[in-house]
Scaffold this motif. Sequence first.
Motif, PDB file in Angstrom:
ATOM      1  N   THR A  41       5.250   3.234   1.997  1.00 52.51           N
ATOM      2  CA  THR A  41       5.293   2.004   0.996  1.00 52.51           C
ATOM      3  C   THR A  41       5.422   0.684   1.766  1.00 52.51           C
ATOM      4  OG1 THR A  41       6.366   3.491  -0.546  1.00 52.51           O
ATOM      5  CG2 THR A  41       6.271   1.307  -0.990  1.00 52.51           C
ATOM      6  N   ILE A  42       4.292  -0.045   1.543  1.00 47.84           N
ATOM      7  CA  ILE A  42       4.408  -1.291   2.025  1.00 47.84           C
ATOM      8  C   ILE A  42       5.098  -2.203   1.461  1.00 47.84           C
ATOM      9  CG2 ILE A  42       2.889  -3.248   3.073  1.00 47.84           C
ATOM     10  CD1 ILE A  42       2.538  -0.515   4.435  1.00 47.84           C
ATOM     11  N   LEU A  60       2.164  -1.211  -3.142  1.00 45.93           N
ATOM     12  CA  LEU A  60       1.235  -0.975  -2.081  1.00 45.93           C
ATOM     13  C   LEU A  60       1.321   0.028  -1.095  1.00 45.93           C
ATOM     14  CD1 LEU A  60      -1.556  -2.187  -0.800  1.00 45.93           C
ATOM     15  CD2 LEU A  60       0.114  -3.813   0.468  1.00 45.93           C
ATOM     16  N   GLN A  62       0.282   2.742   1.923  1.00 44.10           N
ATOM     17  CA  GLN A  62      -0.619   3.073   3.220  1.00 44.10           C
ATOM     18  C   GLN A  62      -0.615   4.489   3.583  1.00 44.10           C
ATOM     19  OE1 GLN A  62      -0.665   0.539   6.954  1.00 44.10           O
ATOM     20  NE2 GLN A  62       0.518   2.421   7.810  1.00 44.10           N
ATOM     21  N   THR A 103      -9.670   0.445   3.873  1.00 43.67           N
ATOM     22  CA  THR A 103      -9.867   1.314   5.178  1.00 43.67           C
ATOM     23  C   THR A 103      -9.914   0.514   6.043  1.00 43.67           C
ATOM     24  OG1 THR A 103     -11.875   1.923   4.792  1.00 43.67           O
ATOM     25  CG2 THR A 103     -10.581   3.233   3.625  1.00 43.67           C
ATOM     26  N   ILE A 119      -6.850   4.558   8.252  1.00 41.81           N
ATOM     27  CA  ILE A 119      -6.053   4.257   7.224  1.00 41.81           C
ATOM     28  C   ILE A 119      -6.289   3.770   6.060  1.00 41.81           C
ATOM     29  CG2 ILE A 119      -4.136   2.382   7.259  1.00 41.81           C
ATOM     30  CD1 ILE A 119      -4.099   2.337  10.278  1.00 41.81           C
ATOM     31  N   GLU A 121      -5.219   2.049   2.478  1.00 45.80           N
ATOM     32  CA  GLU A 121      -4.312   1.247   1.761  1.00 45.80           C
ATOM     33  C   GLU A 121      -4.933   1.056   0.367  1.00 45.80           C
ATOM     34  OE1 GLU A 121      -3.308  -2.662   3.463  1.00 45.80           O
ATOM     35  OE2 GLU A 121      -2.225  -1.866   5.051  1.00 45.80           O
ATOM     36  N   THR A 123      -3.384   0.237  -4.031  1.00 41.99           N
ATOM     37  CA  THR A 123      -2.476  -0.292  -4.885  1.00 41.99           C
ATOM     38  C   THR A 123      -2.300   0.773  -6.152  1.00 41.99           C
ATOM     39  OG1 THR A 123      -2.804  -2.483  -4.492  1.00 41.99           O
ATOM     40  CG2 THR A 123      -1.809  -1.941  -6.588  1.00 41.99           C
TER      41      THR A 123
END
Length: 127
Positions: A41-42, A60, A62, A103, A119, A121, A123
């Motif tokens: 969790t960012i 957000l 990741q 990404t 990676i 990301e 929401t």
Amino acid sequence: MERELRARLKSDTEIASLAGGRVFWDVRPEQSAFPSVVITTIVSERPQTHDGFLGFTRSLIQLACYATGKTAAVTLREAVVNAVVPAKYIDQIEFLRGQDVETRSRSRNTNSGVVYQEIVEVTLYHT
């Protein structure tokens, strides 16, 4: 939400075939096998009014997809995107459709060879 999101990824048939049960929160155990997914969790926002919290939290998230080959990492990345974007209920948690998917890629040389990381990301709005 953390338990439900991990369960969502682990129960996805494509992710299960690619990464088995190797879906972790925050840290991939050092000696764990590849491919694997690490969820972080960012930031989470809990919007509210004068009457209290609204019904959904915006997070957000990741999702880092690790593999020893570029193609395997990209394939796992796409499976993760396909798993987290649709709206879905898991236990008592409602996930709205994932938004703002981004990404990026990176790789790292290790003592045992190159590790590729894809990676994602996204929401997520959730109860």
